[in-house]
Motif scaffolding. Sequence first.
Motif, PDB file in Angstrom:
ATOM      1  N   ASP A  62       2.595   7.665  -1.777  1.00  0.00           N
ATOM      2  CA  ASP A  62       3.394   7.303  -0.607  1.00  0.00           C
ATOM      3  C   ASP A  62       2.506   6.751   0.507  1.00  0.00           C
ATOM      4  OD1 ASP A  62       6.014   7.116   0.409  1.00  0.00           O
ATOM      5  OD2 ASP A  62       5.662   8.835   1.719  1.00  0.00           O
ATOM      6  N   VAL A  63       1.347   7.372   0.703  1.00  0.00           N
ATOM      7  CA  VAL A  63       0.398   6.910   1.722  1.00  0.00           C
ATOM      8  C   VAL A  63      -0.063   5.493   1.403  1.00  0.00           C
ATOM      9  CG1 VAL A  63      -1.938   7.223   2.642  1.00  0.00           C
ATOM     10  CG2 VAL A  63      -0.416   9.201   2.400  1.00  0.00           C
ATOM     11  N   LEU A  64      -0.420   5.252   0.147  1.00  0.00           N
ATOM     12  CA  LEU A  64      -0.915   3.927  -0.241  1.00  0.00           C
ATOM     13  C   LEU A  64       0.184   2.871  -0.134  1.00  0.00           C
ATOM     14  CD1 LEU A  64      -3.095   4.938  -3.332  1.00  0.00           C
ATOM     15  CD2 LEU A  64      -3.875   4.434  -1.013  1.00  0.00           C
ATOM     16  N   GLU A  65       1.411   3.240  -0.445  1.00  0.00           N
ATOM     17  CA  GLU A  65       2.521   2.292  -0.309  1.00  0.00           C
ATOM     18  C   GLU A  65       2.766   1.942   1.161  1.00  0.00           C
ATOM     19  OE1 GLU A  65       5.229   3.278  -4.268  1.00  0.00           O
ATOM     20  OE2 GLU A  65       5.586   4.403  -2.420  1.00  0.00           O
ATOM     21  N   ILE A  66       2.694   2.949   2.004  1.00  0.00           N
ATOM     22  CA  ILE A  66       2.814   2.679   3.445  1.00  0.00           C
ATOM     23  C   ILE A  66       1.675   1.774   3.891  1.00  0.00           C
ATOM     24  CG2 ILE A  66       2.644   3.718   5.759  1.00  0.00           C
ATOM     25  CD1 ILE A  66       4.165   6.148   4.636  1.00  0.00           C
ATOM     26  N   GLY A  67       0.480   2.026   3.364  1.00  0.00           N
ATOM     27  CA  GLY A  67      -0.667   1.191   3.700  1.00  0.00           C
ATOM     28  C   GLY A  67      -0.460  -0.260   3.299  1.00  0.00           C
ATOM     29  N   ALA A  68       0.150  -0.479   2.125  1.00  0.00           N
ATOM     30  CA  ALA A  68       0.412  -1.840   1.668  1.00  0.00           C
ATOM     31  C   ALA A  68       1.399  -2.541   2.601  1.00  0.00           C
ATOM     32  CB  ALA A  68       0.946  -1.818   0.236  1.00  0.00           C
ATOM     33  N   TYR A  69       2.457  -1.836   2.973  1.00  0.00           N
ATOM     34  CA  TYR A  69       3.442  -2.427   3.890  1.00  0.00           C
ATOM     35  C   TYR A  69       2.840  -2.635   5.283  1.00  0.00           C
ATOM     36  CZ  TYR A  69       7.487  -2.138   0.785  1.00  0.00           C
ATOM     37  OH  TYR A  69       8.383  -2.345  -0.239  1.00  0.00           O
ATOM     38  N   TRP A  70       2.025  -1.708   5.709  1.00  0.00           N
ATOM     39  CA  TRP A  70       1.352  -1.854   7.004  1.00  0.00           C
ATOM     40  C   TRP A  70       0.471  -3.111   7.004  1.00  0.00           C
ATOM     41  CZ3 TRP A  70      -3.973  -1.840   7.726  1.00  0.00           C
ATOM     42  CH2 TRP A  70      -4.403  -1.868   9.063  1.00  0.00           C
ATOM     43  N   SER A  71      -0.197  -3.377   5.881  1.00  0.00           N
ATOM     44  CA  SER A  71      -1.060  -4.556   5.770  1.00  0.00           C
ATOM     45  C   SER A  71      -0.257  -5.837   5.970  1.00  0.00           C
ATOM     46  CB  SER A  71      -1.749  -4.585   4.405  1.00  0.00           C
ATOM     47  OG  SER A  71      -2.546  -3.426   4.218  1.00  0.00           O
ATOM     48  N   ILE A  72       0.951  -5.881   5.411  1.00  0.00           N
ATOM     49  CA  ILE A  72       1.820  -7.045   5.611  1.00  0.00           C
ATOM     50  C   ILE A  72       2.217  -7.143   7.076  1.00  0.00           C
ATOM     51  CG2 ILE A  72       4.074  -8.069   5.057  1.00  0.00           C
ATOM     52  CD1 ILE A  72       2.134  -8.199   2.754  1.00  0.00           C
ATOM     53  N   ARG A  73       2.540  -6.005   7.664  1.00  0.00           N
ATOM     54  CA  ARG A  73       2.986  -5.977   9.059  1.00  0.00           C
ATOM     55  C   ARG A  73       1.927  -6.538  10.000  1.00  0.00           C
ATOM     56  NH1 ARG A  73       5.674  -0.434  11.118  1.00  0.00           N
ATOM     57  NH2 ARG A  73       7.127  -1.061   9.451  1.00  0.00           N
ATOM     58  N   VAL A  74       0.653  -6.262   9.710  1.00  0.00           N
ATOM     59  CA  VAL A  74      -0.425  -6.745  10.590  1.00  0.00           C
ATOM     60  C   VAL A  74      -1.047  -8.041  10.073  1.00  0.00           C
ATOM     61  CG1 VAL A  74      -0.953  -4.433  11.428  1.00  0.00           C
ATOM     62  CG2 VAL A  74      -2.218  -5.341   9.457  1.00  0.00           C
ATOM     63  N   GLY A  75      -0.537  -8.565   8.955  1.00  0.00           N
ATOM     64  CA  GLY A  75      -1.016  -9.841   8.430  1.00  0.00           C
ATOM     65  C   GLY A  75      -2.392  -9.793   7.793  1.00  0.00           C
ATOM     66  N   ASP A  76      -2.760  -8.639   7.202  1.00  0.00           N
ATOM     67  CA  ASP A  76      -4.081  -8.483   6.584  1.00  0.00           C
ATOM     68  C   ASP A  76      -3.931  -8.566   5.062  1.00  0.00           C
ATOM     69  OD1 ASP A  76      -6.572  -7.689   5.641  1.00  0.00           O
ATOM     70  OD2 ASP A  76      -6.864  -6.208   7.228  1.00  0.00           O
ATOM     71  N   ILE A  77      -4.160  -9.751   4.499  1.00  0.00           N
ATOM     72  CA  ILE A  77      -3.946  -9.964   3.068  1.00  0.00           C
ATOM     73  C   ILE A  77      -4.977  -9.202   2.230  1.00  0.00           C
ATOM     74  CG2 ILE A  77      -3.891 -11.697   1.230  1.00  0.00           C
ATOM     75  CD1 ILE A  77      -2.899 -13.697   3.321  1.00  0.00           C
ATOM     76  N   LYS A  78      -6.226  -9.184   2.674  1.00  0.00           N
ATOM     77  CA  LYS A  78      -7.273  -8.461   1.932  1.00  0.00           C
ATOM     78  C   LYS A  78      -6.946  -6.974   1.845  1.00  0.00           C
ATOM     79  CE  LYS A  78     -10.273 -11.684   0.860  1.00  0.00           C
ATOM     80  NZ  LYS A  78     -10.575 -11.988  -0.563  1.00  0.00           N
ATOM     81  N   SER A  79      -6.472  -6.415   2.943  1.00  0.00           N
ATOM     82  CA  SER A  79      -6.085  -5.011   2.956  1.00  0.00           C
ATOM     83  C   SER A  79      -4.924  -4.768   1.994  1.00  0.00           C
ATOM     84  CB  SER A  79      -5.692  -4.587   4.374  1.00  0.00           C
ATOM     85  OG  SER A  79      -5.174  -3.278   4.392  1.00  0.00           O
ATOM     86  N   PHE A  80      -3.944  -5.661   1.995  1.00  0.00           N
ATOM     87  CA  PHE A  80      -2.809  -5.532   1.076  1.00  0.00           C
ATOM     88  C   PHE A  80      -3.294  -5.523  -0.372  1.00  0.00           C
ATOM     89  CE2 PHE A  80       0.347  -7.590  -1.678  1.00  0.00           C
ATOM     90  CZ  PHE A  80       1.421  -6.736  -1.501  1.00  0.00           C
ATOM     91  N   GLU A  81      -4.202  -6.426  -0.682  1.00  0.00           N
ATOM     92  CA  GLU A  81      -4.729  -6.510  -2.045  1.00  0.00           C
ATOM     93  C   GLU A  81      -5.432  -5.212  -2.449  1.00  0.00           C
ATOM     94  OE1 GLU A  81      -7.442  -9.574  -4.775  1.00  0.00           O
ATOM     95  OE2 GLU A  81      -7.146  -9.941  -2.618  1.00  0.00           O
ATOM     96  N   ARG A  82      -6.192  -4.634  -1.521  1.00  0.00           N
ATOM     97  CA  ARG A  82      -6.888  -3.380  -1.835  1.00  0.00           C
ATOM     98  C   ARG A  82      -5.890  -2.240  -2.088  1.00  0.00           C
ATOM     99  NH1 ARG A  82     -10.475  -5.364   2.202  1.00  0.00           N
ATOM    100  NH2 ARG A  82      -9.448  -4.139   3.821  1.00  0.00           N
ATOM    101  N   TYR A  83      -4.843  -2.170  -1.276  1.00  0.00           N
ATOM    102  CA  TYR A  83      -3.842  -1.108  -1.473  1.00  0.00           C
ATOM    103  C   TYR A  83      -3.124  -1.282  -2.808  1.00  0.00           C
ATOM    104  CZ  TYR A  83      -4.286   1.101   3.101  1.00  0.00           C
ATOM    105  OH  TYR A  83      -4.759   1.805   4.186  1.00  0.00           O
ATOM    106  N   ILE A  84      -2.825  -2.511  -3.184  1.00  0.00           N
ATOM    107  CA  ILE A  84      -2.166  -2.762  -4.468  1.00  0.00           C
ATOM    108  C   ILE A  84      -3.064  -2.311  -5.623  1.00  0.00           C
ATOM    109  CG2 ILE A  84      -1.402  -4.585  -6.050  1.00  0.00           C
ATOM    110  CD1 ILE A  84       0.656  -3.925  -3.923  1.00  0.00           C
ATOM    111  N   GLN A  85      -4.356  -2.576  -5.505  1.00  0.00           N
ATOM    112  CA  GLN A  85      -5.301  -2.144  -6.545  1.00  0.00           C
ATOM    113  C   GLN A  85      -5.341  -0.623  -6.651  1.00  0.00           C
ATOM    114  OE1 GLN A  85      -8.878  -4.102  -5.235  1.00  0.00           O
ATOM    115  NE2 GLN A  85      -8.421  -6.014  -6.312  1.00  0.00           N
ATOM    116  N   LEU A  86      -5.326   0.041  -5.500  1.00  0.00           N
ATOM    117  CA  LEU A  86      -5.333   1.511  -5.498  1.00  0.00           C
ATOM    118  C   LEU A  86      -4.044   2.088  -6.068  1.00  0.00           C
ATOM    119  CD1 LEU A  86      -6.947   2.186  -1.982  1.00  0.00           C
ATOM    120  CD2 LEU A  86      -7.955   2.743  -4.203  1.00  0.00           C
ATOM    121  N   LEU A  87      -2.953   1.358  -5.930  1.00  0.00           N
ATOM    122  CA  LEU A  87      -1.651   1.852  -6.409  1.00  0.00           C
ATOM    123  C   LEU A  87      -1.471   1.695  -7.918  1.00  0.00           C
ATOM    124  CD1 LEU A  87       0.706   0.601  -3.558  1.00  0.00           C
ATOM    125  CD2 LEU A  87       0.550   2.964  -4.372  1.00  0.00           C
TER     126      LEU A  87
END
Length: 265
Positions: A62-87
Amino acid sequence: MANPIPDPLVQTYQALRQEFENPNGNADRCREYLIQLKIGLAENGLLDANSSNTEGLALARDVLEIGAYWSIRVGDIKSFERYIQLLQPYYTNFAAQLPASPRMYPLIGLNLLRLLSQSRIADFHAALETIDLDELRSNPFIQHPLQLEQALMEGSYKRVWNSRAEVPAPEYTFFMDILTSTIRNEIASCSEKAYTSLPLADAATLLFFSRPDDVAQFARERGWRVNPIDRKIYFGDADGTDQDLPVDTIVSQSLNYARELEKIV
């Protein structure tokens, strides 16, 4: 028996959820909570593929999924990619161990759209191979990027453009904007090679602008010349000017032409 989740970790998780779900939540505060939680999850072995703590793994997911959505919210594509890998392990290795996540396919679809927006077609197809066949055929979050990829392969840019109004979730708009911007610039590059000039109205249609003023601004950003008299865009260097002709100069030239015609008559 699995070790209980430490209270500080649970409290930080609850604070993250409250901040993230608040329409007026603070993005920087979410980031701080996410950093704290990832450290805490790692220290408690909840980012470990061998963990057997089902409750803890569900919280970590749940934390990692929130992190992925948060990355989209702040426009950080690299962060989104890292969260997807962790998930990925939570969606594969722990699939039988954990209850299904309602965020799973929306995030998988978002990741497919990210790959399309980055023109990573080989990675896009590799990601498709990991998705259940029934979901490929029917899940709206997967169908959207699939249909986009088909339209791109066919060169049907209008279908791609129209798909922006048909996103299955608001977050998809972020990557759709990137994709449509890429398409617009590709069309612009082709137009530079195919034409010497275009009427503003035609260029607006070709480049998916709703107003001629918008295409005029886009033209200037690309170094094209905009002629306000004939309402055309000129490609190439021609006379080397990138700005509209001054109104007073146009009026003066018109008067001079009129005087010269009178002398001839």
